[in-house]
Design an enzyme around this catalytic site. Structure first.
Site, PDB file in Angstrom:
ATOM      1  CG  MET A   1      50.687  38.535  32.502  1.00 44.86           C
ATOM      2  SD  MET A   1      49.511  38.736  31.135  1.00 44.86           S
ATOM      3  CE  MET A   1      47.973  38.874  32.010  1.00 44.86           C
ATOM      4  CB  CYS A   2      53.524  44.377  33.601  1.00 45.77           C
ATOM      5  SG  CYS A   2      54.475  43.606  34.904  1.00 45.77           S
TER       6      CYS A   2
END
Ligand code: SF4
Ligand code: SF4
Lengths: 350, 503
Positions: A1-2
């Site tokens: 993610m991020c």
């Protein structure tokens, strides 16, 4: 993610932090409330000739005295102050952020090719490895990084990001999977002129780290993003590769592609891979690397993380999501998904 | 002989109900174990070396071979081996010879290292769908690349590259000389490495004419005996290797007995027929690192700086410092041979007790070269006891650019590790010069076996890399984060610079 987002105004016009705060907050679900941060270039015009050292202190006693003693010994602190913060709700001050505007006395550092920068790097390494309770996390001229554990909007409000101005911004919302969420581990990661935001995991970390160590870098941050900044510094500054070629060293074309190239390029890319094989990065990633005159975005060689680029007027945006860019600028002229490993570079034309 | 005979090690039994008296066992056994007595095949177990040739060739599976249980009084200290060695030496007063690598029960470090794999946060890469790059270049690398921008905006390469070997897979075959092994064995391996895009060593035995077609995949060796070395030989090789030592017998030279020096061997080695070919432990012109540097440079000068020069040393305690010295001697590649390395003949006491394991040696050498900031400028080849693709992968993750295999390649051609190579009677046609035995290898078929082995390992390496989320060999090399130690003590973890499992 991020979630990552970045923008450069290629004419060098300033933007305040309001829009990028909103854009990053749109990507809240790419984070876990454990880390967010912003980097702004052009933040300190009054001290543009000084290195702006941002330091997290665990307390203001021993570590601060030790850092200041070291800085005074190796140069001059022009100005120093606590970075203003505004605690509210969940955001409480875990470390005390402090900033110094500092100039090293290069006559004290013998036999270095690029004295000032090397002096700063060795000071940072010394502080980060030897002084307990102090961590330098931002060290560029006219550049400021602001980060903490928290959601994007919380961290922005904590530092009042909206009040800072600059012509180049990077922002990052973190979903830590490798190391626990801590303030130093949040992005952007910065070293001198370089700042990095990164979505992904670098499986070549061990190789990259050992390669960097043989050039004198010490990796102390427990995060793979740190190696990207050091690699950029090594290849971009010390080895003077232009940004396109730096990206081609970090995410090179496949051998099959190189084999198909005309002879001149084939030799060039073969040489690049032979010399910079240990610098190439593996694993899933989308990265934006910034320095005062450009941003360069690129993904891993098989594009295991998303990245989109867009232009509006003189501004170039690179982000994980189109929607985030549209928060900053609804009227985009040009929007595209770069190929795997293909650099997107926005240069300052000023 | 006051000590008398020692009991046989193996026991051969023939199932007379199954045996069809075809006598293949008699024909196949070069040690003369079998004979026919009337309607029976009789075996003299005392002569058996457990080479398994008879078993492999018996059409009726009528032969059983067992390792005979110890029939001495059992004793934890005075083992069978210890006692038999004493009987042997009490009788002969000689050095005890043995073959095929360390036979002691030391813990195998490779087996106490586990590899990593991706889960969830970081996708594994599927080698069947995604490109997986196993190509590697062996040789000197520039510290940095210098580019010049042209008017049209692209980049011109200013750096001149040193010659490198291009490997399509990081598995090479190490040096086993013609003389120690048969020409057919060499031919089979040469065909295999040519097909697989990799390389093999000639060993210190010259280069036989029949290998010329494969010379672009051969690394020619210059050892202390300088057998077979002339300018023609040097120019034919794709690279040159100076052998200082080997893992199975660090600190000592080699000895090919006169019986093995038949006509072709004598011509290829450039030594008189049936004379002992002795390579002394030291090179007569190398007594220091400066001398080595001179030899490296003279070999380069002789071949117009067109070929990488390897230097091979045995893994010993100070291997890291030695390797660093070699790296600075203009050598392009350092080969480190661990104490599990095999060899045709070695004094048993050396084979079993001198040197250190390759895992520790590679880790230490890689570390030292990095500390000195020169790791990336020189290539590192690991050898000595690489048994499978897991060992290969771990060796690379510990820091090797590529590996040499030796015994594994021989096993692919039939070798059963009987450890009797020094007798020159290898029933598989490998470690022998006897024409009737040599002809047991058909180079076309055996080369397929060797190529298949390399292919299989290469596929497995790709799978292991994909599981770790890595799609190019460069990113595996020295990537010790992908390794964890299992039941290794703290000191060993420190030498290997890896974390324990769970960390
Ligand atoms: S090879 Fe087997 S079947 Fe043939 S003679 Fe020997 S034991 Fe009997
Ligand atoms: S090469 Fe031949 S003699 Fe040597 S161990 Fe293998 S089978 Fe035995």
């Amino acid at each position: 993610m991020c979630g990552i987002i970045s923008v450069i105004d290629r004419l060098g016009n300033s933007m305040d932090g309001e829009a990028i705060k909103k854009a990053l907050s749109l990507m809240d679900e790419r984070g876990s409330g454990e880390g967010a941060g912003y980097a702004v270039y052009g933040a300190y015009p009054d001290y543009a000739d000084y290195y702006a050292l941002h330091v997290f202190y665990d307390n203001l006693l021993e570590p601060k005295a030790a850092v200041e003693e070291l800085l005074e010994k190796w140069g001059k602190i022009e100005h120093s102050e606590e970075i203003p913060t505004y605690s509210s709700g969940r955001m409480v001050k875990k470390h005390i952020p402090w900033r110094y505007f500092f100039k090293p006395d290069t006559s004290l550092f013998a036999n270095r090719e690029s004295k000032e920068e090397d002096a700063i790097i060795s000071l940072i390494i010394k502080i980060n490895t030897e002084i307990n309770g102090a961590l330098v996390y931002s060290s560029g001229k006219n550049i400021g990084v602001f980060k903490a554990s928290g959601w994007p909007e919380e961290v922005a409000d904590f530092y009042r990001i909206q009040d800072y101005e600059g012509y180049l911004w990077l922002a990052h919302n973190r979903y830590p999977t490798n190391t626990s969420g801590w303030w130093g581990g949040a992005h952007p990661f910065n070293l001198l002129d370089w700042s990095v935001i990164h979505n992904g995991e670098i499986t070549s970390y061990g190789t990259n780290r050992r390669y960097l160590e043989s050039f004198g870098y010490k990796c102390t941050m427990l995060t793979d993003t740190e190696v990207v900044a050091y690699l950029a510094d090594l290849l971009g500054r010390r080895h003077e590769l232009p940004p396109e070629m730096m990206v081609k060293a970090l995410a090179p074309p496949f051998w099959d592609e190189i084999d198909e190239m005309p002879e001149k390029d084939r030799n060039l890319y073969t040489a690049m891979r032979m010399a910079y094989g240990p610098a190439m990065m593996n694993g899933p990633f989308a990265i934006v690397v910034a320095r005062p005159d450009y941003i360069a975005g690129f993904t891993d060689r098989i594009k295991l993380r998303p990245m989109v680029a867009a232009e509006a007027g003189d501004r170039l945006y690179i982000s994980s999501e189109e929607a985030a860019i549209r928060v900053m600028e609804p009227n985009l002229e040009n929007i595209w998904m770069p190929d795997a490993g293909e650099p997107v570079i926005g240069r300052l034309r000023r | 002989m006051t000590t008398g005979a020692t009991p046989p090690k193996y026991k051969i039994k023939i199932d007379d109900d199954e045996c069809m008296l075809c006598e293949r066992c008699i024909d196949n056994c070069s040690y003369g174990v079998f004979r026919r007595e009337g309607q029976k095949i009789v075996a003299d177990s005392r002569k058996c070396t457990a080479c398994h040739r008879c078993i492999a060739m018996c059409p009726r599976d009528a032969i059983t071979l067992i390792e005979k249980p110890n029939d001495y009084r059992s004793h934890p200290l005075w083992t069978r081996d210890a006692r038999e060695a004493i009987y042997k030496q009490a009788n002969s007063g000689q050095i005890i010879l043995s073959g095929m690598g360390n036979a002691r029960d030391y813990p195998i470090i490779f087996d106490r290292i586990v590899l990593d794999a991706c889960q969830v946060t970081n996708p594994s890469i599927d080698p069947l769908r995604e490109p997986m790059e196993l190509r590697t270049y062996i040789g000197k690398k520039p510290r940095q690349i210098t580019l010049e921008k042209t008017k049209s905006g692209d980049c011109d390469l200013k750096t001149k590259l040193s010659p490198n070997l291009k490997l399509e897979t990081p598995v090479m075959i190490g040096h086993m000389s013609y003389g120690a092994i048969s020409l057919n064995a060499q031919l089979s391996m040469a065909k295999a490495v040519s097909e697989m895009g990799t390389f093999m060593g000639t060993g210190e035995g010259g280069l036989h004419k029949k290998l010329y077609p494969y010379q672009d995949h051969m690394i020619v060796q210059v050892a202390s005996g300088r057998f077979g070395v002339d300018i023609n030989y040097l120019e034919r090789g794709a690279a040159i290797e100076i052998k200082i030592g080997q893992g199975a017998k660090p600190g000592i030279g080699g000895h090919l007995p006169g019986e093995k020096v038949e006509e072709e061997v004598s011509k290829t080695r450039m030594v008189p027929l049936h004379s002992d070919a002795i390579s002394p432990a030291p090179h007569h012109d190398i007594y220091s690192i400066e001398d080595l540097a001179q030899l490296v440079r003279s070999l380069k000068e002789a071949t117009e700086w067109k070929k990488p020069v390897f230097v091979k040393i045995a893994a010993v305690h100070n291997v890291a410092a030695i390797a660093a010295g070699i790296a600075r001697s203009s050598a392009d590649v350092v080969v480190v041979d661990g104490f599990r390395g095999g060899t045709g003949a070695a004094p048993r006491v050396f084979r079993d007790h001198v040197g250190i394991p390759i895992e520790a040696a590679i880790a230490a050498v890689d570390d030292k070269l990095r500390q000195q900031g020169i790791r990336n400028e020189v290539s590192l080849v690991a050898s000595g006891g690489i048994r499978d693709s897991a060992d290969l992968t771990k060796a690379i993750a510990l820091g090797a650019d590529a590996v040499y295999i030796g015994t594994a390649a021989l096993i692919a051609m039939g070798c059963r590790v009987c450890g009797s190579c020094y007798r020159g009677l290898c029933p598989w046609g490998i470690a022998t010069q006897k024409p009737e035995l040599v002809s047991r290898i058909n180079p076309d078929e055996a080369s397929k076996n060797v190529a298949n082995l390399i292919k299989g390992w290469t596929l497995e390496l790709a799978e292991l890399m994909g599981a770790a989320g890595i799609n190019s060999l460069e990113s595996l090399r020295g990537n010790r984060d992908r390794l964890r130690g299992y039941m290794l003590d703290e000191e060993m973890l420190k030498v290997l610079d890896i974390k324990p499992i769970g960390a």
